[in-house]
Design a protein around this motif. Structure first.
Motif, PDB file in Angstrom:
ATOM      1  N   TYR A 101       0.724  -1.297  -0.045  1.00 11.97           N
ATOM      2  CA  TYR A 101       0.092  -0.008   0.141  1.00 11.97           C
ATOM      3  C   TYR A 101       0.791   1.281  -0.040  1.00 11.97           C
ATOM      4  O   TYR A 101       2.069   1.304   0.327  1.00 11.97           O
ATOM      5  CB  TYR A 101      -1.105   0.038   1.306  1.00 11.97           C
ATOM      6  CG  TYR A 101      -0.556   0.218   2.425  1.00 11.97           C
ATOM      7  CD1 TYR A 101      -0.646  -0.812   3.500  1.00 11.97           C
ATOM      8  CD2 TYR A 101       0.192   1.259   3.009  1.00 11.97           C
ATOM      9  CE1 TYR A 101      -0.155  -0.796   4.896  1.00 11.97           C
ATOM     10  CE2 TYR A 101       0.905   1.661   4.301  1.00 11.97           C
ATOM     11  CZ  TYR A 101       0.491   0.275   5.151  1.00 11.97           C
ATOM     12  OH  TYR A 101       1.115   0.544   6.502  1.00 11.97           O
ATOM     13  N   THR A 102       0.369   2.437  -0.290  1.00 18.02           N
ATOM     14  CA  THR A 102       0.981   3.669  -0.223  1.00 18.02           C
ATOM     15  C   THR A 102      -0.081   4.683   0.483  1.00 18.02           C
ATOM     16  O   THR A 102      -1.378   4.447  -0.030  1.00 18.02           O
ATOM     17  CB  THR A 102       1.353   4.356  -1.601  1.00 18.02           C
ATOM     18  OG1 THR A 102       2.085   3.198  -2.232  1.00 18.02           O
ATOM     19  CG2 THR A 102       2.141   5.425  -1.407  1.00 18.02           C
TER      20      THR A 102
ATOM     21  N   GLU B   7       0.006  -2.269  -9.407  1.00 20.48           N
ATOM     22  CA  GLU B   7       0.726  -1.741  -7.835  1.00 20.48           C
ATOM     23  C   GLU B   7       0.480  -0.535  -8.014  1.00 20.48           C
ATOM     24  O   GLU B   7       0.409   0.529  -8.783  1.00 20.48           O
ATOM     25  CB  GLU B   7       2.089  -2.134  -8.131  1.00 20.48           C
ATOM     26  CG  GLU B   7       3.031  -1.687  -9.314  1.00 20.48           C
ATOM     27  CD  GLU B   7       4.545  -2.061  -8.878  1.00 20.48           C
ATOM     28  OE1 GLU B   7       5.255  -1.293  -8.965  1.00 20.48           O
ATOM     29  OE2 GLU B   7       4.437  -3.503  -9.033  1.00 20.48           O
ATOM     30  N   PRO B   8       0.359  -0.105  -6.603  1.00 23.12           N
ATOM     31  CA  PRO B   8      -0.101   1.433  -6.416  1.00 23.12           C
ATOM     32  C   PRO B   8       1.472   2.089  -6.521  1.00 23.12           C
ATOM     33  O   PRO B   8       2.544   1.806  -6.564  1.00 23.12           O
ATOM     34  CB  PRO B   8      -0.227   1.392  -4.849  1.00 23.12           C
ATOM     35  CG  PRO B   8       0.305   0.256  -4.271  1.00 23.12           C
ATOM     36  CD  PRO B   8       0.285  -0.776  -5.309  1.00 23.12           C
ATOM     37  N   VAL B   9       1.158   3.457  -7.076  1.00 18.69           N
ATOM     38  CA  VAL B   9       2.325   4.527  -7.295  1.00 18.69           C
ATOM     39  C   VAL B   9       2.996   4.525  -5.928  1.00 18.69           C
ATOM     40  O   VAL B   9       2.352   4.475  -4.843  1.00 18.69           O
ATOM     41  CB  VAL B   9       1.862   5.783  -7.698  1.00 18.69           C
ATOM     42  CG1 VAL B   9       2.914   6.952  -7.582  1.00 18.69           C
ATOM     43  CG2 VAL B   9       1.411   5.833  -9.260  1.00 18.69           C
ATOM     44  N   PRO B  10       4.459   4.503  -5.655  1.00 12.46           N
ATOM     45  CA  PRO B  10       4.743   4.360  -4.432  1.00 12.46           C
ATOM     46  C   PRO B  10       4.971   5.806  -3.824  1.00 12.46           C
ATOM     47  O   PRO B  10       4.763   6.642  -4.576  1.00 12.46           O
ATOM     48  CB  PRO B  10       6.332   3.918  -5.005  1.00 12.46           C
ATOM     49  CG  PRO B  10       6.863   4.412  -6.385  1.00 12.46           C
ATOM     50  CD  PRO B  10       5.346   4.100  -6.963  1.00 12.46           C
ATOM     51  N   ALA B  11       5.284   5.763  -2.664  1.00 14.15           N
ATOM     52  CA  ALA B  11       5.435   7.200  -1.956  1.00 14.15           C
ATOM     53  C   ALA B  11       6.667   7.748  -2.531  1.00 14.15           C
ATOM     54  O   ALA B  11       7.868   7.352  -2.544  1.00 14.15           O
ATOM     55  CB  ALA B  11       5.751   6.806  -0.556  1.00 14.15           C
ATOM     56  N   ASP B  56      -2.550   6.507 -10.165  1.00 13.37           N
ATOM     57  CA  ASP B  56      -3.472   5.365  -9.696  1.00 13.37           C
ATOM     58  C   ASP B  56      -4.818   5.260 -10.033  1.00 13.37           C
ATOM     59  O   ASP B  56      -5.503   6.411 -10.016  1.00 13.37           O
ATOM     60  CB  ASP B  56      -3.485   5.341  -8.175  1.00 13.37           C
ATOM     61  CG  ASP B  56      -2.247   4.959  -7.552  1.00 13.37           C
ATOM     62  OD1 ASP B  56      -1.467   3.952  -7.996  1.00 13.37           O
ATOM     63  OD2 ASP B  56      -1.761   5.669  -6.561  1.00 13.37           O
ATOM     64  N   VAL B  68      -6.137   9.039  -9.380  1.00 12.40           N
ATOM     65  CA  VAL B  68      -5.203   9.994  -8.718  1.00 12.40           C
ATOM     66  C   VAL B  68      -3.932  10.287  -9.564  1.00 12.40           C
ATOM     67  O   VAL B  68      -3.136   9.125  -9.945  1.00 12.40           O
ATOM     68  CB  VAL B  68      -4.910   9.378  -7.378  1.00 12.40           C
ATOM     69  CG1 VAL B  68      -4.039  10.502  -6.671  1.00 12.40           C
ATOM     70  CG2 VAL B  68      -5.958   9.099  -6.630  1.00 12.40           C
ATOM     71  N   TYR B  70      -0.221  11.930  -9.877  1.00 19.48           N
ATOM     72  CA  TYR B  70       0.860  12.548  -9.206  1.00 19.48           C
ATOM     73  C   TYR B  70       1.881  13.313  -9.776  1.00 19.48           C
ATOM     74  O   TYR B  70       2.215  12.765 -10.978  1.00 19.48           O
ATOM     75  CB  TYR B  70       1.428  11.459  -8.193  1.00 19.48           C
ATOM     76  CG  TYR B  70       0.584  10.495  -7.424  1.00 19.48           C
ATOM     77  CD1 TYR B  70       0.263  10.748  -6.071  1.00 19.48           C
ATOM     78  CD2 TYR B  70       0.281   9.439  -7.941  1.00 19.48           C
ATOM     79  CE1 TYR B  70      -0.718  10.006  -5.438  1.00 19.48           C
ATOM     80  CE2 TYR B  70      -0.706   8.533  -7.447  1.00 19.48           C
ATOM     81  CZ  TYR B  70      -1.106   9.135  -6.291  1.00 19.48           C
ATOM     82  OH  TYR B  70      -1.889   8.088  -5.456  1.00 19.48           O
ATOM     83  N   GLY B 113       4.988   4.018   2.539  1.00 19.68           N
ATOM     84  CA  GLY B 113       4.582   2.756   1.734  1.00 19.68           C
ATOM     85  C   GLY B 113       4.714   1.613   2.718  1.00 19.68           C
ATOM     86  O   GLY B 113       5.609   1.512   3.576  1.00 19.68           O
TER      87      GLY B 113
END
Lengths: 119, 119
Positions: A101-102, B7-11, B56, B68, B70, B113
């Motif tokens: 998750y983020t 996979e989510p966009v990382p922090a 995302d 979303v 970024y 993350g």
């Protein structure tokens, strides 16, 4: 799993906060692992936070899940972050429910809404 | 419809911007109304914006859709906002594809993350 009516949280007057939580679940349908009940409980619990403005959720089957919580100010967000039951749920999430998750915590500077006109 | 890996966009290192777009579609499956092609084209086009960090997306069938985007800074966001092809797509969205939507443009102050450890 969700009791939200199907409409996005409306634009509020900035500034306010958006906590964007994007996740991949270990068990995509989430049946039988307690995720659904906990998610419902969290949705109930967050309503009691002063300054809570609403929540948007979407989940692509087999794919990404996005939850966005909206809060009036940093204090409201902090109260939710520090909530004991919420912290326990986060811990269980890392142990069981989330593959990854983020979390992005962001201050909204500008917002706008659109609603289709009907005859 | 989407070419993103699951996979989510990382922090990223704050500050950066998140543009949270939540919508309800007029035609939920989006087939045959040009939405899918336009969405793919926009996903291609946004890659060319300097400072674009990723996107995302999640869509609950019959329910809410959340995208979303970024961006590194306000300039990157402005360039995307002002893009002629993107503006035309937004206009078509209001005319045809969206029942309602909300856009929240927010500056990320904090991010984190999590990734599950595997043996």
């Amino acid at each position: 799993m969700s009791h939200h009516p199907i409409e996005p949280v409306p634009a509020h007057e900035p500034p306010y906060y958006a906590a964007v939580f994007t996740s991949i679940w270990t068990d995509d349908d989430g049946e039988g692992n307690g995720y659904g009940e906990t998610a419902e409980r969290m949705e109930e619990l967050v309503q009691d936070i002063p300054g809570y403005l609403g929540m948007d959720q979407a989940h692509t089957p087999g794919g990404l899940s996005i939850t966005v919580g909206y809060f009036r100010d940093a204090d409201a967000l902090k109260e939710w972050r520090d909530n004991v039951e919420h912290r326990a749920a986060q811990q269980r999430g890392r142990a069981e429910w989330y593959e990854r998750y983020t979390l992005h915590v962001a201050k909204v500077e500008r917002s706008q809404g659109f609603k289709r006109e009907r005859d």
